[in-house]
Enzyme design. Structure first.
Site, PDB file in Angstrom:
ATOM      1  N   LEU A   1      15.275  -6.725  -8.710  1.00  0.00           N
ATOM      2  CA  LEU A   1      15.237  -5.757  -9.807  1.00  0.00           C
ATOM      3  C   LEU A   1      15.442  -4.329  -9.329  1.00  0.00           C
ATOM      4  O   LEU A   1      15.932  -3.478 -10.079  1.00  0.00           O
ATOM      5  CB  LEU A   1      13.897  -5.853 -10.547  1.00  0.00           C
ATOM      6  CG  LEU A   1      13.595  -7.188 -11.239  1.00  0.00           C
ATOM      7  CD1 LEU A   1      12.176  -7.178 -11.792  1.00  0.00           C
ATOM      8  CD2 LEU A   1      14.604  -7.448 -12.351  1.00  0.00           C
ATOM      9  N   GLY A   2      15.038  -4.049  -8.096  1.00  0.00           N
ATOM     10  CA  GLY A   2      15.176  -2.695  -7.577  1.00  0.00           C
ATOM     11  C   GLY A   2      14.732  -2.627  -6.140  1.00  0.00           C
ATOM     12  O   GLY A   2      14.014  -3.508  -5.647  1.00  0.00           O
ATOM     13  N   ARG A   3      15.139  -1.561  -5.461  1.00  0.00           N
ATOM     14  CA  ARG A   3      14.816  -1.402  -4.042  1.00  0.00           C
ATOM     15  C   ARG A   3      14.621   0.070  -3.737  1.00  0.00           C
ATOM     16  O   ARG A   3      15.339   0.928  -4.263  1.00  0.00           O
ATOM     17  CB  ARG A   3      15.943  -1.981  -3.185  1.00  0.00           C
ATOM     18  CG  ARG A   3      15.711  -1.925  -1.682  1.00  0.00           C
ATOM     19  CD  ARG A   3      16.808  -2.650  -0.940  1.00  0.00           C
ATOM     20  NE  ARG A   3      16.745  -4.100  -1.160  1.00  0.00           N
ATOM     21  CZ  ARG A   3      16.077  -4.940  -0.382  1.00  0.00           C
ATOM     22  NH1 ARG A   3      15.412  -4.482   0.671  1.00  0.00           N
ATOM     23  NH2 ARG A   3      16.079  -6.228  -0.649  1.00  0.00           N
ATOM     24  N   GLY A   4      13.628   0.378  -2.916  1.00  0.00           N
ATOM     25  CA  GLY A   4      13.367   1.754  -2.527  1.00  0.00           C
ATOM     26  C   GLY A   4      12.987   1.839  -1.071  1.00  0.00           C
ATOM     27  O   GLY A   4      13.130   0.864  -0.314  1.00  0.00           O
TER      28      GLY A   4
ATOM     29  N   MET B   1      10.076   2.045   0.259  1.00  0.00           N
ATOM     30  CA  MET B   1       8.899   1.265   0.627  1.00  0.00           C
ATOM     31  C   MET B   1       9.132  -0.236   0.594  1.00  0.00           C
ATOM     32  O   MET B   1       8.559  -0.983   1.377  1.00  0.00           O
ATOM     33  CB  MET B   1       7.749   1.594  -0.315  1.00  0.00           C
ATOM     34  CG  MET B   1       6.702   2.488   0.286  1.00  0.00           C
ATOM     35  SD  MET B   1       5.298   2.620  -0.835  1.00  0.00           S
ATOM     36  CE  MET B   1       4.790   0.914  -0.964  1.00  0.00           C
TER      37      MET B   1
ATOM     38  N   VAL C   1      11.549  -4.902  -5.405  1.00  0.00           N
ATOM     39  CA  VAL C   1      10.902  -5.595  -6.511  1.00  0.00           C
ATOM     40  C   VAL C   1      11.846  -6.695  -6.997  1.00  0.00           C
ATOM     41  O   VAL C   1      13.042  -6.454  -7.208  1.00  0.00           O
ATOM     42  CB  VAL C   1      10.571  -4.630  -7.671  1.00  0.00           C
ATOM     43  CG1 VAL C   1       9.886  -5.387  -8.808  1.00  0.00           C
ATOM     44  CG2 VAL C   1       9.686  -3.491  -7.182  1.00  0.00           C
TER      45      VAL C   1
ATOM     46  N   LYS D   1       6.491  -7.404  -6.039  1.00  0.00           N
ATOM     47  CA  LYS D   1       6.768  -6.225  -5.219  1.00  0.00           C
ATOM     48  C   LYS D   1       6.498  -6.583  -3.766  1.00  0.00           C
ATOM     49  O   LYS D   1       5.380  -6.978  -3.403  1.00  0.00           O
ATOM     50  CB  LYS D   1       5.849  -5.086  -5.671  1.00  0.00           C
ATOM     51  CG  LYS D   1       6.295  -3.699  -5.308  1.00  0.00           C
ATOM     52  CD  LYS D   1       5.414  -2.685  -6.052  1.00  0.00           C
ATOM     53  CE  LYS D   1       5.949  -1.294  -5.883  1.00  0.00           C
ATOM     54  NZ  LYS D   1       5.134  -0.312  -6.663  1.00  0.00           N
TER      55      LYS D   1
ATOM     56  N   ASP E   1       0.623  10.338  -9.983  1.00  0.00           N
ATOM     57  CA  ASP E   1       2.089  10.367  -9.956  1.00  0.00           C
ATOM     58  C   ASP E   1       2.652   9.936 -11.314  1.00  0.00           C
ATOM     59  O   ASP E   1       3.587   9.133 -11.380  1.00  0.00           O
ATOM     60  CB  ASP E   1       2.624   9.479  -8.833  1.00  0.00           C
ATOM     61  CG  ASP E   1       4.086   9.780  -8.487  1.00  0.00           C
ATOM     62  OD1 ASP E   1       4.558  10.904  -8.790  1.00  0.00           O
ATOM     63  OD2 ASP E   1       4.754   8.906  -7.922  1.00  0.00           O
TER      64      ASP E   1
END
Length: 261
Positions: A14-17, A19, A22, A35, A126
């Site tokens: 679904l997504g990557r960053g 850290m 997901v 996650k 945040d």
């Protein structure tokens, strides 16, 4: 891609960053968001991950993305959250500002979520449009990503050389600790900055040319009223937004519950 983590079957990313990543995962016919921390994340990333797992485990509110499970796979920690189908608030705002009624509803839902978190001893620290999911079926706002949370017992990711949060939505005291303690009113400020973005299609002080200029603007520059960007804005909602964004915490709403009311 590894296909299984614990009891969960990974379906798609679904997504990557920085850290971690997901994934959409399934177990027993149900969908979840899993996650996964990067193995090379280091001790700071691990500390943030552990804080998020502990913070979300104690929160149960319809406007907070619920924690379902946590574990380790080959030594790497993972966190399982309920899967919320829908865009982030940030993605939705890329299409334009929100009408007053919709923005006010979302802000109230998120204020109620923060009031619940604060009652459980959790500060988010945040709050921003990227950390709000909009549930596709109901339109409800769902607060997520408690990785920078501070817990009542003092557990948090605290690096003396690092300012924690997203500068465009951070309270002045998060940028300059000499202004006072970071408490529930700091989350009220960040929710006010998020509400401002809903109304103006840009964060407060969004015109700052650099990070240093942004810090200076948040702590000292005059704020352009959101009605400059949306002429038919409800004046009472604008007043609520501006009170959240007062630089001195004593001038803001004293709690997220008071803001919701």
């Amino acid at each position: 891609m590894q296909r299984r983590v614990g009891d969960y079957e990974l379906v798609t990313e679904l997504g990557r960053g920085a850290m971690g990543a997901v994934f959409l995962a399934e177990r027993g016919g149900e969908r979840f968001a899993l996650k996964f921390l990067h193995s090379a994340g280091g001790p700071d990333a691990l500390a943030r991950f552990e804080v998020e797992a502990l913070a979300t485990s104690r929160l149960l509110h319809p406007s907070i993305v619920r924690s379902v499970d946590a574990g380790r796979e080959r030594g790497t920690p993972y966190l399982v959250l309920e899967y919320v189908e829908g865009p982030t608030l940030e993605q939705q705002l890329n299409r334009g500002p929100l009408p007053s009624a919709e923005a006010g509803r979302l802000a109230r839902e998120l204020a109620e979520a923060l009031a619940h978190a604060h009652a459980q001893g959790v500060l988010h620290r945040d709050v921003k449009p990227a950390n709000v999911l909009i549930e596709a079926r109901s339109g409800r706002g769902r607060l997520t990503d408690f990785g920078l949370a501070r817990l009542a017992e003092g557990l948090s990711l605290t690096l003396s050389s690092e300012i924690l949060g997203t500068p465009s939505y951070m309270s002045p005291e998060q940028m300059d600790p000499s202004r006072g303690p970071i408490d529930a009113r700091s989350d009220v400020y960040s929710l006010g900055a998020t509400l401002y973005h809903m109304l103006a299609q840009r964060p407060p002080f969004g015109g700052a040319s650099s990070l240093l200029a942004l810090f200076d603007a948040v702590t000292s520059a005059p704020l352009i009223r959101p009605s400059r960007f949306q002429s038919d804005l409800d004046p009472e909602l604008e007043a609520i937004c501006l009170r959240c964004l007062e630089r001195d915490p004593v001038d803001r709403y004293p709690s997220a519950g008071a803001l919701a009311e």
